[in-house]
Scaffold this motif. Structure first.
Motif, PDB file in Angstrom:
ATOM      1  N   LEU A  96      -0.238  -4.676 -17.267  1.00  0.00           N
ATOM      2  CA  LEU A  96      -1.467  -4.259 -16.592  1.00  0.00           C
ATOM      3  C   LEU A  96      -1.381  -4.563 -15.105  1.00  0.00           C
ATOM      4  N   ASP A  97      -0.968  -5.768 -14.768  1.00  0.00           N
ATOM      5  CA  ASP A  97      -0.918  -6.161 -13.366  1.00  0.00           C
ATOM      6  C   ASP A  97       0.074  -5.327 -12.564  1.00  0.00           C
ATOM      7  N   ALA A  98       1.174  -4.954 -13.188  1.00  0.00           N
ATOM      8  CA  ALA A  98       2.162  -4.156 -12.462  1.00  0.00           C
ATOM      9  C   ALA A  98       1.549  -2.862 -11.952  1.00  0.00           C
ATOM     10  N   SER A  99       0.768  -2.197 -12.799  1.00  0.00           N
ATOM     11  CA  SER A  99       0.149  -0.939 -12.376  1.00  0.00           C
ATOM     12  C   SER A  99      -0.987  -1.183 -11.385  1.00  0.00           C
ATOM     13  N   VAL A 100      -1.796  -2.186 -11.643  1.00  0.00           N
ATOM     14  CA  VAL A 100      -2.911  -2.468 -10.736  1.00  0.00           C
ATOM     15  C   VAL A 100      -2.383  -2.817  -9.349  1.00  0.00           C
ATOM     16  N   ILE A 101      -1.335  -3.599  -9.273  1.00  0.00           N
ATOM     17  CA  ILE A 101      -0.757  -3.963  -7.974  1.00  0.00           C
ATOM     18  C   ILE A 101      -0.215  -2.721  -7.262  1.00  0.00           C
ATOM     19  N   ARG A 102       0.386  -1.803  -8.018  1.00  0.00           N
ATOM     20  CA  ARG A 102       0.857  -0.573  -7.372  1.00  0.00           C
ATOM     21  C   ARG A 102      -0.304   0.256  -6.844  1.00  0.00           C
ATOM     22  N   VAL A 103      -1.394   0.346  -7.609  1.00  0.00           N
ATOM     23  CA  VAL A 103      -2.572   1.087  -7.142  1.00  0.00           C
ATOM     24  C   VAL A 103      -3.137   0.452  -5.876  1.00  0.00           C
ATOM     25  N   LEU A 104      -3.310  -0.852  -5.890  1.00  0.00           N
ATOM     26  CA  LEU A 104      -3.873  -1.547  -4.738  1.00  0.00           C
ATOM     27  C   LEU A 104      -2.929  -1.483  -3.539  1.00  0.00           C
ATOM     28  N   SER A 105      -1.640  -1.617  -3.796  1.00  0.00           N
ATOM     29  CA  SER A 105      -0.664  -1.534  -2.708  1.00  0.00           C
ATOM     30  C   SER A 105      -0.720  -0.168  -2.038  1.00  0.00           C
ATOM     31  N   HIS A 106      -0.854   0.881  -2.849  1.00  0.00           N
ATOM     32  CA  HIS A 106      -0.995   2.230  -2.283  1.00  0.00           C
ATOM     33  C   HIS A 106      -2.221   2.296  -1.375  1.00  0.00           C
ATOM     34  N   LYS A 107      -3.322   1.765  -1.819  1.00  0.00           N
ATOM     35  CA  LYS A 107      -4.561   1.831  -1.031  1.00  0.00           C
ATOM     36  C   LYS A 107      -4.435   1.050   0.274  1.00  0.00           C
ATOM     37  N   ILE A 108      -3.726  -0.057   0.225  1.00  0.00           N
ATOM     38  CA  ILE A 108      -3.522  -0.840   1.446  1.00  0.00           C
ATOM     39  C   ILE A 108      -2.591  -0.103   2.396  1.00  0.00           C
ATOM     40  N   ARG A 109      -1.454   0.374   1.862  1.00  0.00           N
ATOM     41  CA  ARG A 109      -0.466   1.069   2.703  1.00  0.00           C
ATOM     42  C   ARG A 109      -1.043   2.308   3.367  1.00  0.00           C
ATOM     43  N   ARG A 110      -1.867   3.042   2.625  1.00  0.00           N
ATOM     44  CA  ARG A 110      -2.434   4.278   3.155  1.00  0.00           C
ATOM     45  C   ARG A 110      -3.681   4.029   4.005  1.00  0.00           C
ATOM     46  N   GLY A 111      -4.064   2.797   4.192  1.00  0.00           N
ATOM     47  CA  GLY A 111      -5.206   2.479   5.052  1.00  0.00           C
ATOM     48  C   GLY A 111      -6.548   2.839   4.466  1.00  0.00           C
ATOM     49  N   LEU A 112      -6.660   2.873   3.133  1.00  0.00           N
ATOM     50  CA  LEU A 112      -7.898   3.344   2.523  1.00  0.00           C
ATOM     51  C   LEU A 112      -9.040   2.342   2.630  1.00  0.00           C
ATOM     52  N   PHE A 113      -8.739   1.076   2.845  1.00  0.00           N
ATOM     53  CA  PHE A 113      -9.821   0.106   2.985  1.00  0.00           C
ATOM     54  C   PHE A 113     -10.632   0.367   4.249  1.00  0.00           C
ATOM     55  N   ALA A 114     -10.041   1.064   5.200  1.00  0.00           N
ATOM     56  CA  ALA A 114     -10.756   1.410   6.433  1.00  0.00           C
ATOM     57  C   ALA A 114     -11.054   2.901   6.513  1.00  0.00           C
ATOM     58  N   ALA A 115     -10.831   3.643   5.414  1.00  0.00           N
ATOM     59  CA  ALA A 115     -10.990   5.104   5.444  1.00  0.00           C
ATOM     60  C   ALA A 115     -12.445   5.488   5.680  1.00  0.00           C
ATOM     61  N   THR A 116     -12.623   6.453   6.531  1.00  0.00           N
ATOM     62  CA  THR A 116     -13.951   6.998   6.811  1.00  0.00           C
ATOM     63  C   THR A 116     -13.889   8.518   6.732  1.00  0.00           C
ATOM     64  N   ALA A 117     -15.041   9.134   6.656  1.00  0.00           N
ATOM     65  CA  ALA A 117     -15.122  10.599   6.648  1.00  0.00           C
ATOM     66  C   ALA A 117     -16.289  11.005   7.529  1.00  0.00           C
ATOM     67  N   ASP A 118     -15.998  11.846   8.507  1.00  0.00           N
ATOM     68  CA  ASP A 118     -16.991  12.248   9.496  1.00  0.00           C
ATOM     69  C   ASP A 118     -17.254  13.739   9.363  1.00  0.00           C
ATOM     70  N   GLU A 119     -18.513  14.113   9.170  1.00  0.00           N
ATOM     71  CA  GLU A 119     -18.850  15.515   8.943  1.00  0.00           C
ATOM     72  C   GLU A 119     -18.488  16.398  10.135  1.00  0.00           C
ATOM     73  N   ALA A 120     -18.769  15.931  11.323  1.00  0.00           N
ATOM     74  CA  ALA A 120     -18.473  16.734  12.512  1.00  0.00           C
ATOM     75  C   ALA A 120     -16.966  16.926  12.670  1.00  0.00           C
TER      76      ALA A 120
END
Length: 581
Positions: free
Chosen positions: A360-384
């Motif tokens: 379980l942890d192996a997959s969860v760590i890969r998911v979280l690592s992807h989110k960190i590497r791709r900068g998703l913790f700071a991801a925003t979306a602007d309509e304009a």
């Protein structure tokens, strides 16, 4: 990014994995299990949806809105659709608003961002509405350009438009090598039939998506290119030997790993040479862990194809499918047809030890690592920004030029093309209603007088007679054919062929345009003129008309071979064939 053989490419990647380990150590089993699911939600707004969307969410999840779904299950990701009743995708600003809202809800619920994804391949599989999104030609049309630079630019534009809408991952490119003209599910979604060329285009596409700002997915592992069964409706069986897999199917995936692909999607196909049990590759430890993870060395996210497809669900109900795929080595479960049941089954398997804590942890760590590497913790979306960034004039201009370079003139007996003698009377007909409409508009824009006749998918004798009757009053006949070698059944193909043959028997010059796959010409090899567009989009067909009237010459070359009908051992037109004028 992942380096050669899937290994961490930088100190930043190693840092992301260590940060992911620290996050996972603080999570409950329930929170970890949620991260393994990529789900769909119905509606264009996170908080206010139509009654139809609310009813769909209630039926699937027991709550009304996308926001409530995310709060209840805290999933690892969502996938957007414009169909399936979900109706997520409208104007760019609306998509960005939905993305931003879902990210905020997810962070407020679990402290973790979402992977927000979509199947935006271009061509036959395009989710974003066009316009305003840039209408991409699709993989086989890109393959026909024989230009990896064109493919890179096409995918860079796709990535930029997705990123502007707050979408973080594209389930593209297709890495399958389409060596079977009767393939009903891949076809023009593939770059072509040459493993070497497909590998080069897969690399270019991944690079383009990364330049555009989104993660890339290579699919459908270990290769869906040689089948005549659609995995949406059954379980295809790939009969390639291991040597054939190494020579044909696996090179594009090896190239994808080497190019730093973020995700690889498994296929619901049986491959006895890899796993003699006959289970779908998605459920096979030998395929997912043994081949992809260990032999190819991929360390990114392994995700399933949609688990509601019959290729998976026919043998594996939702609870068993989820547990079996995870045990095989998959990291994320996409579109489980019964999320509450699947979630409960996985949680029970974790608590009972059938899925170990380390697994379980192996997959969860890969998911979280992807989110960190791709900068998703700071991801925003602007309509304009979304409204400005989607369908920009330079995007449309670049893609129109790329599309033109893929248009392929397969036959031009007697030098019928180009037709350059001014305004003419044209009959536009065929079995593809969208193609007939778009070709008609394109000719009319250029000042031609057009008679349009949508012949229907299976034209009957009366329709064929009507089409022939119009030929006396026109100077040129243009007939669109669609998918004669795949899908729709033999009767549909036979009816289209009868229409073409009846038109060819008239004195009028006839231009046949294959608006789906390029293989149609083998059903009427005596046709003097045949153009392949690899799709029925407005841009593709406008560029085909440009070739017909001599605005520009054709420069595309076939990325697949066209076999003789009924005898696939003989070649009618080889890979690389394409005429000029």
């Amino acid at each position: 990014m992942w380096g050669a053989a899937g290994g961490p490419a930088s100190a930043a990647s190693r840092s992301a994995r260590e940060a992911a380990r620290a996050l996972a150590a603080r999570m409950t089993p329930e929170e970890k299990v949620g991260q393994l699911f990529m789900i769909e939600v119905a509606g264009r707004d996170a908080f206010r949806v139509s009654e139809a969307a609310a009813a769909l969410n209630r039926r699937r999840y027991g709550v009304d809105t996308p926001a409530e779904v995310v709060r209840r299950f805290a999933p690892g990701g969502v996938i957007y659709f414009s169909e399936r009743g979900d109706d997520n995708l409208g104007a760019p600003g609306q998509i960005a608003r939905l993305s931003g809202s879902l990210q905020r809800v997810s962070r407020d619920t679990s402290g973790l961002p979402l992977i927000i994804s979509v199947d935006q391949e271009g061509g036959a599989v395009s989710r974003l509405p066009t316009p305003p999104a840039t209408e991409q030609p699709g993989n086989m049309a890109l393959g026909a350009t024989w230009s990896t630079a064109d493919a890179r630019r096409s995918y860079e534009i796709t990535g930029a438009e997705l990123d502007a809408c707050g979408i973080t991952a594209d389930h593209a490119p297709v890495a399958d090598v389409n060596v079977n003209p009767a393939n009903p599910v891949i076809g023009v979604r593939s770059f072509g039939a040459s493993p070497r060329a497909v590998s080069q285009f897969v690399r270019a596409a991944i690079d383009g998506l990364h330049r555009g700002g989104v993660a890339a997915t290579a699919k459908h592992f270990p290769g869906h290119g040689d089948t005549d069964t659609d995995s949406h409706v059954g379980l295809p069986r790939i009969t390639h030997s291991r040597a054939q897999l190494d020579a044909i199917d696996l090179p594009p995936f090896r190239a994808a790993v080497d190019a730093g692909v973020d995700l690889i999607m498994t296929a619901h196909i049986s491959v006895p040479a890899l796993d003699p049990t006959g289970v779908p590759a998605t459920m096979s430890h030998a395929v997912v862990t043994g081949l992809l993870r260990e032999e190819l060395g991929f360390e990114g996210l392994i995700v399933t194809d949609a688990l509601d497809m019959r290729g998976a669900s026919e043998q594996f109900p939702p609870d068993r499918a989820a547990v079996t795929a995870l045990a095989a080595g998959v990291d994320m479960l996409v579109l489980s047809p019964d999320l509450p049941r699947a979630y409960a089954a996985v949680l029970d398997a974790v608590r009972s030890g059938r899925i170990s804590a380390s697994r379980l942890d192996a997959s969860v760590i890969r998911v979280l690592s992807h989110k960190i590497r791709r900068g998703l913790f700071a991801a925003t979306a602007d309509e304009a920004r979304a409204e400005r960034g989607v369908g920009r004039p330079e995007f449309r201009s670049d893609v129109a030029a790329i599309t033109a370079r893929g248009t392929t003139l397969v036959k031009n007996d007697g030098g019928v093309l180009p037709v350059t003698t001014g305004a003419r009377r044209v009959l536009v007909t065929g079995a593809d209603a969208a193609a007939v409409s778009r070709l008609t508009a394109s000719f009319r824009t250029r000042g031609h007088t057009v008679t349009a006749l949508d012949a229907g998918a299976a034209p009957d004798a009366a329709v064929i007679e009507e089409a022939v009757g119009h030929t006396d009053a026109v100077d040129l006949v243009v007939v669109a054919t669609s998918g004669l070698s795949v899908g729709g059944g033999q009767d549909q193909g036979a009816a289209q062929v009868e229409l073409v043959r009846a038109l060819l028997a008239t004195p009028s010059p006839v231009v046949v345009i294959g608006v789906r796959t390029p293989y149609d010409i083998n059903r009427f090899p005596g046709a003097p003129v045949y153009l392949a567009t690899y799709g029925n989009g407005a841009t593709a067909l406008d560029q085909a008309v440009g070739v017909v009237v001599g605005e520009h010459g054709p420069s595309g070359r076939l990325p697949v071979s066209v076999p003789v009908a009924g005898d696939p051992s003989r070649t009618l037109f080889p890979v690389g064939h394409g005429l000029r004028f």
